[in-house]
Design a protein around this motif. Structure first.
Motif, PDB file in Angstrom:
ATOM      1  N   UNK A  91       0.863  -1.432   0.069  1.00 43.67           N
ATOM      2  CA  UNK A  91       0.605   0.261   0.356  1.00 43.67           C
ATOM      3  C   UNK A  91       0.805   0.992   0.289  1.00 43.67           C
ATOM      4  N   UNK A  92       2.504   1.375   0.507  1.00 45.58           N
ATOM      5  CA  UNK A  92       2.736   2.276   0.843  1.00 45.58           C
ATOM      6  C   UNK A  92       3.560   2.931  -0.797  1.00 45.58           C
ATOM      7  N   UNK A 300     -10.197  -4.635  -4.196  1.00 46.28           N
ATOM      8  CA  UNK A 300     -11.383  -3.906  -3.911  1.00 46.28           C
ATOM      9  C   UNK A 300     -11.948  -3.699  -2.920  1.00 46.28           C
ATOM     10  N   UNK A 301     -11.311  -4.965  -1.707  1.00 44.55           N
ATOM     11  CA  UNK A 301     -11.219  -5.939  -1.480  1.00 44.55           C
ATOM     12  C   UNK A 301     -11.735  -5.126   0.135  1.00 44.55           C
ATOM     13  N   UNK A 302     -12.924  -5.189   1.469  1.00 40.99           N
ATOM     14  CA  UNK A 302     -12.462  -4.393   2.375  1.00 40.99           C
ATOM     15  C   UNK A 302     -10.931  -4.812   3.264  1.00 40.99           C
ATOM     16  N   UNK A 303     -10.361  -5.504   2.904  1.00 41.05           N
ATOM     17  CA  UNK A 303      -8.781  -5.981   3.422  1.00 41.05           C
ATOM     18  C   UNK A 303      -7.873  -4.518   2.986  1.00 41.05           C
ATOM     19  N   UNK A 306      -8.576  -1.055   3.652  1.00 44.52           N
ATOM     20  CA  UNK A 306      -8.151  -0.987   5.178  1.00 44.52           C
ATOM     21  C   UNK A 306      -6.396  -0.953   5.129  1.00 44.52           C
ATOM     22  N   UNK A 307      -5.957  -1.538   4.445  1.00 45.94           N
ATOM     23  CA  UNK A 307      -4.672  -1.351   4.640  1.00 45.94           C
ATOM     24  C   UNK A 307      -3.971  -0.147   3.854  1.00 45.94           C
ATOM     25  N   UNK A 308      -5.087   0.771   2.587  1.00 47.05           N
ATOM     26  CA  UNK A 308      -4.765   1.700   2.239  1.00 47.05           C
ATOM     27  C   UNK A 308      -4.430   2.473   3.121  1.00 47.05           C
ATOM     28  N   UNK A 309      -5.498   3.074   3.678  1.00 50.27           N
ATOM     29  CA  UNK A 309      -6.040   3.756   4.933  1.00 50.27           C
ATOM     30  C   UNK A 309      -4.679   4.027   5.873  1.00 50.27           C
ATOM     31  N   UNK A 310      -4.453   2.161   6.103  1.00 52.77           N
ATOM     32  CA  UNK A 310      -3.324   2.298   7.059  1.00 52.77           C
ATOM     33  C   UNK A 310      -2.103   3.184   6.868  1.00 52.77           C
TER      34      UNK A 310
END
Length: 323
Positions: A91-92, A300-303, A306-310
């Motif tokens: 994600x980073x 597009x999954x919830x996981x 969530x990791x993109x937001x993290x």
């Protein structure tokens, strides 16, 4: 069959998480007493120095200067260390940061989870630590742009014993990492689920520690020991080391226990707990078997969300370095 399961489960979880997932307020503070793992106050125990340092005085944050070397550590197994390392790294990298994942776990799950086959590389972290091979020789590209891995093999299992008589044994990884840290924006060190010499090397090489905590009954079990070890490493080997981040993982809003544990951790470690919560989902569990981070396996999954937001929260908008 796997995708059939996920299409049934995930929409149900989505609705529940949207309704009941806790949100950090920044107003909670650490009390004078220490909480035990059941959530009750235990007035017989004072906070240790490490606890007080971790708690922080406020929820404020500012972008840290790059490069950053972050050890992902928790000696309790099965809390999502490798999952967090791999997916936070991916994600980073999506945010255009140049990221290196250092796999220090003899199981090599971060290596295989990023699609690297042990038969396709010659130099591993064992060679870097024990034979002092330059770390740049071990770095392998992944299928994700800007994301690289320094792979591990089962040979690392012997390092705990082989390092015992070695000179400056706790600083082997630090010396290796210092030689390449300026080539990356983030170096994420996936530590094994132990407090042995490999983990000590990871802590000595890092600037900060990210601690994944599972949203289940024994969430805080052993955490005090980890904090004491971080404090000892900071006192004796690495003065700049600090626990900067706690991430709540495997969150299932359908259970009251997960909600209570998340609330307890936020209360106890106020300013260090990320707003982003990592849910327990089938897709996150499936991704490693395909050698892909969740952002590639199911973007597009919830996981993945969530990791993109993290990643946004951890990077905190730090400007990319020129070149």
């Amino acid at each position: 069959m796997a995708s059939a399961v996920s299409t049934v489960e995930e929409p149900v979880e989505d609705e529940r998480v949207a309704k009941s997932e806790p949100v950090i307020t920044g107003a909670d503070r650490v009390g004078e007493v220490q909480l035990n793992h059941s959530g009750e106050e235990d007035p017989s125990r004072d906070q240790t120095d490490a606890d007080q340092e971790l708690a922080g005085d406020d929820g404020s944050s500012q972008a840290s200067e790059l490069p950053r070397v972050i050890a992902i550590a928790n000696q309790k197994g099965g809390v999502g260390k490798t999952t967090t390392t791999v997916n936070l790294g991916a994600s980073l990298a999506e945010l255009d940061y140049r990221v290196l994942v250092v796999d220090l776990d003899p199981q090599g799950n971060a290596t295989t989870g990023l699609g690297i086959d042990a038969r396709n590389f010659e130099v591993s972290m064992y060679d870097v630590i024990m034979r002092e091979v330059p770390m740049e020789d071990s770095i392998e590209p992944t299928s994700v742009k800007n994301l690289f891995v320094a792979p591990a093999t089962i040979d690392l299992a012997g390092v705990e014993i082989e390092l015992v008589p070695a000179f400056s044994r706790e600083l082997r990884l630090k010396r290796a990492t210092d030689s390449i840290r300026d080539e990356f924006d983030f170096v994420l060190i996936d530590c094994p689920p132990s407090l042995g010499l490999i983990t000590i090397n990871g802590l000595a090489a890092a600037d900060e520690v990210l601690v994944p905590i599972q949203c289940e009954y024994y969430a805080l079990e052993g955490l005090s020991q980890l904090l004491r070890n971080v404090h000892l490493v900071a006192s004796n080997l690495n003065t700049k080391l600090e626990v900067s981040t706690i991430v709540l993982t495997m969150y299932d809003a359908r259970t009251r226990l997960a909600v209570d544990v998340a609330s307890e951790v936020r209360k106890h470690f106020a300013g260090k707990v990320c707003r982003s919560i990592i849910p327990r989902t089938v897709r996150l569990s499936e991704a490693p078997s395909f050698g892909q981070p969740i952002t590639v396996f199911d973007s597009t999954s919830r996981g993945a969300v969530a990791y993109r937001e993290l990643a946004k929260e951890v990077s905190n908008g730090a400007p990319k370095r020129a070149g």
